[in-house]
Scaffold this motif. Structure first.
Motif, PDB file in Angstrom:
ATOM      1  N   SER A   1       0.842  -1.200   0.000  1.00  0.00           N
ATOM      2  CA  SER A   1       0.000   0.000   0.000  1.00  0.00           C
ATOM      3  C   SER A   1       0.872   1.243   0.000  1.00  0.00           C
ATOM      4  O   SER A   1       2.071   1.179   0.281  1.00  0.00           O
ATOM      5  CB  SER A   1      -0.905   0.012   1.242  1.00  0.00           C
ATOM      6  N   ASP A   2       0.227   2.375  -0.288  1.00  0.00           N
ATOM      7  CA  ASP A   2       0.907   3.668  -0.148  1.00  0.00           C
ATOM      8  C   ASP A   2       0.447   4.406   1.100  1.00  0.00           C
ATOM      9  O   ASP A   2       0.679   5.603   1.245  1.00  0.00           O
ATOM     10  CB  ASP A   2       0.699   4.536  -1.392  1.00  0.00           C
ATOM     11  N   HIS A   3      -0.207   3.696   2.012  1.00  0.00           N
ATOM     12  CA  HIS A   3      -0.605   4.241   3.308  1.00  0.00           C
ATOM     13  C   HIS A   3      -0.212   3.257   4.399  1.00  0.00           C
ATOM     14  O   HIS A   3      -0.244   2.037   4.199  1.00  0.00           O
ATOM     15  CB  HIS A   3      -2.123   4.468   3.387  1.00  0.00           C
ATOM     16  N   ALA A   4       0.135   3.771   5.562  1.00  0.00           N
ATOM     17  CA  ALA A   4       0.400   2.934   6.724  1.00  0.00           C
ATOM     18  C   ALA A   4      -0.896   2.696   7.486  1.00  0.00           C
ATOM     19  O   ALA A   4      -1.764   3.577   7.535  1.00  0.00           O
ATOM     20  CB  ALA A   4       1.420   3.611   7.641  1.00  0.00           C
ATOM     21  N   PRO A   5      -1.062   1.525   8.099  1.00  0.00           N
ATOM     22  CA  PRO A   5      -2.244   1.303   8.937  1.00  0.00           C
ATOM     23  C   PRO A   5      -2.137   2.078  10.241  1.00  0.00           C
ATOM     24  O   PRO A   5      -1.037   2.314  10.750  1.00  0.00           O
ATOM     25  CB  PRO A   5      -2.222  -0.205   9.188  1.00  0.00           C
ATOM     26  N   ILE A   6      -3.276   2.479  10.788  1.00  0.00           N
ATOM     27  CA  ILE A   6      -3.320   3.181  12.072  1.00  0.00           C
ATOM     28  C   ILE A   6      -4.250   2.441  13.008  1.00  0.00           C
ATOM     29  O   ILE A   6      -5.117   1.655  12.577  1.00  0.00           O
ATOM     30  CB  ILE A   6      -3.761   4.660  11.903  1.00  0.00           C
ATOM     31  N   ALA A   7      -4.086   2.664  14.300  1.00  0.00           N
ATOM     32  CA  ALA A   7      -4.901   1.967  15.289  1.00  0.00           C
ATOM     33  C   ALA A   7      -5.192   2.888  16.461  1.00  0.00           C
ATOM     34  O   ALA A   7      -4.478   3.877  16.704  1.00  0.00           O
ATOM     35  CB  ALA A   7      -4.197   0.705  15.772  1.00  0.00           C
ATOM     36  N   ILE A   8      -6.244   2.563  17.194  1.00  0.00           N
ATOM     37  CA  ILE A   8      -6.651   3.328  18.362  1.00  0.00           C
ATOM     38  C   ILE A   8      -7.341   2.396  19.340  1.00  0.00           C
ATOM     39  O   ILE A   8      -7.898   1.350  18.944  1.00  0.00           O
ATOM     40  CB  ILE A   8      -7.604   4.482  17.953  1.00  0.00           C
ATOM     41  N   THR A   9      -7.274   2.717  20.633  1.00  0.00           N
ATOM     42  CA  THR A   9      -7.910   1.905  21.670  1.00  0.00           C
ATOM     43  C   THR A   9      -9.190   2.588  22.134  1.00  0.00           C
ATOM     44  O   THR A   9      -9.185   3.795  22.434  1.00  0.00           O
ATOM     45  CB  THR A   9      -6.961   1.706  22.864  1.00  0.00           C
ATOM     46  N   ILE A  10     -10.270   1.825  22.204  1.00  0.00           N
ATOM     47  CA  ILE A  10     -11.538   2.315  22.746  1.00  0.00           C
ATOM     48  C   ILE A  10     -11.665   1.790  24.163  1.00  0.00           C
ATOM     49  O   ILE A  10     -11.576   0.569  24.412  1.00  0.00           O
ATOM     50  CB  ILE A  10     -12.733   1.860  21.893  1.00  0.00           C
ATOM     51  N   ASN A  11     -11.840   2.682  25.113  1.00  0.00           N
ATOM     52  CA  ASN A  11     -12.021   2.338  26.519  1.00  0.00           C
ATOM     53  C   ASN A  11     -13.486   2.490  26.881  1.00  0.00           C
ATOM     54  O   ASN A  11     -14.063   3.565  26.717  1.00  0.00           O
ATOM     55  CB  ASN A  11     -11.169   3.267  27.393  1.00  0.00           C
ATOM     56  N   TYR A  12     -14.066   1.420  27.392  1.00  0.00           N
ATOM     57  CA  TYR A  12     -15.512   1.476  27.676  1.00  0.00           C
ATOM     58  C   TYR A  12     -15.865   0.804  28.997  1.00  0.00           C
ATOM     59  O   TYR A  12     -17.016   0.727  29.363  1.00  0.00           O
ATOM     60  CB  TYR A  12     -16.298   0.820  26.529  1.00  0.00           C
TER      61      TYR A  12
END
Length: 346
Positions: free
Chosen positions: A335-346
């Motif tokens: 790809s020409d984009h890097a993957p991103i991630a985030i944590t959801i706290n619930y």
């Protein structure tokens, strides 16, 4: 608080040619990234040639092999965008985040009626019948066994150079996001995607590109908070790149979380880039002992399938010892984009 991780990945126009070259190594790499990030929900854009369902099935099969007691599922949008035929894809672990059908909605949607029915559908950035750009693809998810639920939406905005009047079309698309009634339900909302706003993309910087594009979405009077600021996720051309600044050249991909979410018991934390490229690098430790790459051999396998075993730049153990080799392999064949991630706290 309980937590779950969400990933977004623009696959950069994955088409039949690139998918055929990589074969099964491509979904294997995607599954490896999901495993490495302990991801529960993964949203993808940039899938062409009607490949979203086939890719989803292959990734899910890989994940079920690794996690036999989990419930991995996928859902793909229809081809969207006049003349683009791009698809979105969402993959999730139903044992940790179950798909939910709120009253008055389906499990997923990609058409958004304007508040005034006479105005038809909301456009991204223009009415659907007139635009080569894509409306978002939304699903609703229950968060574990907490009883809380929220919409999660994937969006691929028009590119900045193609947007009229220096980002005006992206600005209009972002403003329309605030008008989608489906994003106002539940205990929170998460928007993820390639927003294609070049630096400075911080909505809080007066006069910046971010303030222009995201002002109505995440400014002082907006409904959302911008999760990432200045994270360069769009990659440069596949030339010799020896540093991050030469490889990660522009801001593009991001998360937005509905601002009232914390009042309903949902917050987010740890947004950032998933290190698929850096994780494919081996290293020598302080004692001079070779430490294999933690992400090996997923990227090396894609390169091998794409160019042949005799041309692979990774070592025999599937690790790369040069950043520029790992970057070129990823940029050319993934790809020409890097993957991103985030944590959801619930």
């Amino acid at each position: 608080m309980a937590q779950l991780n969400v990933m977004y990945w623009n696959l950069g126009g994955l088409d039949q040619q690139r998918a055929s070259l990589a074969g099964t190594s491509y979904p294997s790499l995607v599954a490896s990234a999901i495993r490495a990030g302990d991801i529960t929900v993964a949203g993808f854009s940039g899938v062409r040639s009607g490949l979203a369902n086939a890719l989803g099935e292959a990734v899910v099969a890989e994940l079920r092999g690794y996690y036999p007691h989990s419930t991995w599922i996928h859902s793909a949008s229809p081809p969207l965008g006049q003349g683009r035929d791009e698809q979105y894809l969402i993959i999730w672990d139903g044992s940790r985040a179950g798909a939910y059908k709120p009253p008055g909605y389906e499990y997923w949607l990609w058409q958004y009626p304007a508040p005034n029915p006479l105005d038809g559908l909301l456009g991204f950035p223009r009415p659907e019948s007139m635009s080569p750009d894509l409306p978002p693809f939304t699903m609703f998810f229950k968060l574990g066994s907490s009883g809380k639920w929220m919409p999660m939406s994937v969006l691929h905005a028009p590119t900045w150079p193609d947007a009229w009047q220096n980002g005006a079309e992206i600005t209009r698309a972002m403003a329309n996001l605030t008008r989608v009634e489906a994003f106002d339900v539940g205990d929170g909302a998460l928007l993820m995607g390639s927003f294609n706003v070049p630096a400075d993309d911080d909505v809080g910087t007066p006069g910046s590109n971010g303030a222009l594009a995201f002002g109505r979405l995440a400014g002082p009077n907006g409904k959302y908070d911008q999760a990432m600021h200045g994270h360069r996720t769009a990659l440069g051309p596949p030339i010799v790149a020896t540093t991050d600044s030469q490889s990660y050249v522009q801001t593009s991909d991001n998360f937005f979380v509905r601002r009232n979410s914390s009042q309903r018991g949902i917050t987010v934390s740890a947004p950032g880039i998933l290190g698929v490229i850096s994780g494919s690098l081996g290293r020598l430790d302080a004692q001079g002992t070779w430490q294999p790459a933690p992400f090996r051999p997923a990227l090396a396998n894609v390169e091998a399938r794409s160019v042949g075993d005799d041309k692979v730049t990774a070592g025999a153990d599937g690790s790369y010892d040069r950043f520029d080799d790992a970057f070129a392999a990823y940029r050319l064949y993934v790809s020409d984009h890097a993957p991103i991630a985030i944590t959801i706290n619930y």
